[in-house]
Design an enzyme around this catalytic site. Structure first.
Site, PDB file in Angstrom:
ATOM      1  N   LYS A  30     -27.151  23.315 -19.508  1.00 56.76           N
ATOM      2  CA  LYS A  30     -27.921  24.101 -18.534  1.00 56.76           C
ATOM      3  C   LYS A  30     -29.248  24.545 -19.153  1.00 56.76           C
ATOM      4  O   LYS A  30     -29.286  24.896 -20.351  1.00 56.76           O
ATOM      5  CB  LYS A  30     -27.088  25.313 -18.096  1.00 56.76           C
ATOM      6  CG  LYS A  30     -27.675  26.101 -16.938  1.00 56.76           C
ATOM      7  CD  LYS A  30     -26.713  27.226 -16.510  1.00 56.76           C
ATOM      8  CE  LYS A  30     -27.256  28.046 -15.366  1.00 56.76           C
ATOM      9  NZ  LYS A  30     -26.343  29.152 -14.974  1.00 56.76           N
ATOM     10  N   SER A 105     -25.314  29.387 -10.126  1.00 56.42           N
ATOM     11  CA  SER A 105     -26.595  28.846 -10.501  1.00 56.42           C
ATOM     12  C   SER A 105     -26.514  27.582 -11.361  1.00 56.42           C
ATOM     13  O   SER A 105     -27.532  26.908 -11.531  1.00 56.42           O
ATOM     14  CB  SER A 105     -27.409  29.902 -11.244  1.00 56.42           C
ATOM     15  OG  SER A 105     -26.790  30.241 -12.464  1.00 56.42           O
ATOM     16  N   SER A 129     -21.597  31.780 -11.639  1.00 54.54           N
ATOM     17  CA  SER A 129     -22.506  30.623 -11.729  1.00 54.54           C
ATOM     18  C   SER A 129     -21.892  29.347 -12.285  1.00 54.54           C
ATOM     19  O   SER A 129     -22.498  28.285 -12.162  1.00 54.54           O
ATOM     20  CB  SER A 129     -23.742  30.989 -12.549  1.00 54.54           C
ATOM     21  OG  SER A 129     -24.579  31.815 -11.790  1.00 54.54           O
TER      22      SER A 129
END
Lengths: 425, 89
Positions: A30, A105, A129
């Site tokens: 990420k 996210s 997330s």
């Protein structure tokens, strides 16, 4: 690598020669996790051009275990969002239906795994997330207990809640990746010495007491999603688990307590982005307030600015007692609720998300509505306990996630139960 | 209720700026969220806050760190090993 899902923000690969459990495996990371010599933007324009001079602890561990870093994945800017549409570089697309969002996210990480671009990915989970995109994209995602994975090198949004965690197509790969990143690191003062032993992974659910919180099937939860999860819980019973209904009455405060606290922390954490040490150059001849305002107004997207506003407001003299302090009391009640039910129960089960992946653009107009879809994931971050989302069939033709929530540092039991479910599902 | 003027004031405190065109909508969304937060007012907060955590300290010893060159690599036009910032006065 053909990335038709806008899953990656950068595809610079860093191979490793090391022999280890992850040797030869490509792993996506990420974009809020620092990677030496690879741009790291948090999907924000304010980090344009930033190249970290060091690796996050979790990334060091991946390299030492032989993994190839496959690139950096798309996300909601700074982790602020539930759909990955708040990325400055466009939304990631859900591989199960490209007209729908991935969830957020960590949406790019989920899309990279669900779209078979990589077998595993790192995400981070502040209020859901990892679990939300895992649920929407039909993969497995684990939010570890607070402190079990070092946050060193994770760019902070709300540091009292967030954890780096593994995402993969199945439970075994999730456990394997978790075994590499869990453990103590002296550079994170909240780090705890609790490594995870992958060799201990085995399917085990028989005799386990599973609490089913009635609040997880309350108002706002899609009927078909609830039915799919109820069927999964029946399956756990057939496998020998004992279920009982429990109640978490303080959950009614969870969303407000979460959003007050995370925005307060964000307003302070994001103060550092002014272009001076990294990011777009400020105008040196302007007075400093004007120079920083110009950089920050142009560099942050609307949701990030909204959360900085909310946090700054909540911490303003006169409002601190009404918002921040009350939120801390609410968090205490929520923690006690979970502690109480997890004394008699080995784990809890419910849906990960109250819905399936929305259409692109469906959620962006109303921020409060978007916050409300986090209702089943944020209580876990408040309690600090671990939770895993495992695919459990479909509703409206789209993936549904079963969320198993465990005792503090009880990832072993969660992963074993998830494996038992996966083998039978 | 928060007014547009309050929003402008917060924007100034946070060095974040807000365009006149977005002020109305922003204030409206902001108030909707604050209204939702009002649920916290129904909470009895009589109990003392537990602080079950302990501070983790370490010896104040020298350890390897990044080189000055690496630290300055992302800044704009560093001068004599220093980072340049906009004027304060």
């Amino acid at each position: 690598m053909q990335d038709t899902y806008n899953a990656f923000l950068s595809t610079i690969e860093i191979p490793s020669e090391a022999k280890g459990l992850l040797a030869g495996i490509r792993i996506a990371v990420k974009d809020n996790i620092s990677t030496k010599d690879i741009p790291t933007t948090c999907a924000s324009k304010i980090l344009t051009g930033y190249i970290p001079p060091y690796d996050a602890h979790a990334v060091e561990l991946l390299k030492a275990a032989g993994a190839t870093i496959a690139g950096k994945t798309n996300m909601d800017e700074f982790g602020m969002g539930t759909t990955t549409e708040n990325s400055a570089f466009g939304p990631a697309l859900n591989p199960r239906d490209t007209t729908r969002v991935t969830g957020g996210s960590s949406g790019g990480s989920a899309a990279a795994v669900a779209g078979c671009l990589v077998p595993m990915a790192l995400g981070s989970d502040t209020g859901g997330s990892i679990r939300c995109p895992a649920s929407y994209c039909g993969i497995v995602g684990l939010k570890p207990s607070y402190g079990r994975v070092s946050r060193y090198g994770l760019i902070a949004y709300a540091n009292s809640f967030e954890q780096i965690g593994p995402m993969a197509a199945n439970v075994t790969d999730t456990a394997k990746l978790f075994s590499i990143i869990a453990g103590h690191d002296r550079r994170d003062s909240t780090s705890v010495a609790k490594p995870y032993d992958f060799a201990g992974l085995h399917a085990e659910i028989k005799g386990k007491v599973i609490g089913v919180p009635k609040e997880y099937f309350g108002e706002g939860v899609d009927k078909d999603v609830a039915a799919s999860v109820e069927k999964a819980i029946q399956k756990l019973e057939e496998l020998g688990a004992v279920t009982r209904e429990v109640s978490l009455p303080s959950m009614q405060y969870a969303l407000a307590a979460y959003y007050v606290t995370c925005t307060c922390e964000a307003s302070s954490n994001l103060d550092r982005f002014d272009g001076v040490r990294y990011g777009p150059e400020p105008e040196m001849n302007l007075p400093w307030h004007d120079a920083y305002t110009k950089v920050r107004a142009a560099g942050f997207g609307p949701e990030v600015r909204r959360r900085i506003f909310l946090g700054t407001f909540a911490l303003t003299a006169g409002y601190y007692g009404k918002y921040y302090l009350k939120a801390q009391h609410a968090k205490q009640l929520i923690r006690r609720d979970f502690l109480r039910v997890l004394t008699d129960c080995d784990m809890l089960a419910g849906p990960t998300m109250p819905n399936v992946a929305p259409k692109l653009g469906e959620m962006t107009a109303n921020p409060l509505q978007m916050y409300q879809t986090d209702i089943l994931t944020v209580p876990i971050n408040i309690a600090g306990i671990p939770a895993i989302s495992v695919p459990c069939g479909t509703a409206h033709g789209l993936p549904v996630g079963l969320q198993l929530m465990g005792r503090m540092f009880g990832e072993e039991a969660l992963l074993n139960a998830a494996l038992a479910f996966e083998e039978e599902a | 209720m928060v007014s547009e003027n309050d929003v402008l004031h917060i924007a100034e405190l946070a060095d974040i700026g807000i365009a006149t065109a977005e002020l109305g909508k922003f204030t409206e969304q902001f108030n909707a969220i604050l209204e939702y937060f009002d649920i916290l007012d129904t909470l009895e907060a009589n109990d003392a806050l537990e602080r079950p955590l302990v501070n983790v300290f370490r010896e104040d010893e020298t350890r390897p760190s990044l080189s000055q060159e690496e630290v300055l690599r992302n800044s704009h036009n560093p001068e004599d090993g220093y980072i340049r910032a906009p004027k304060v006065i």
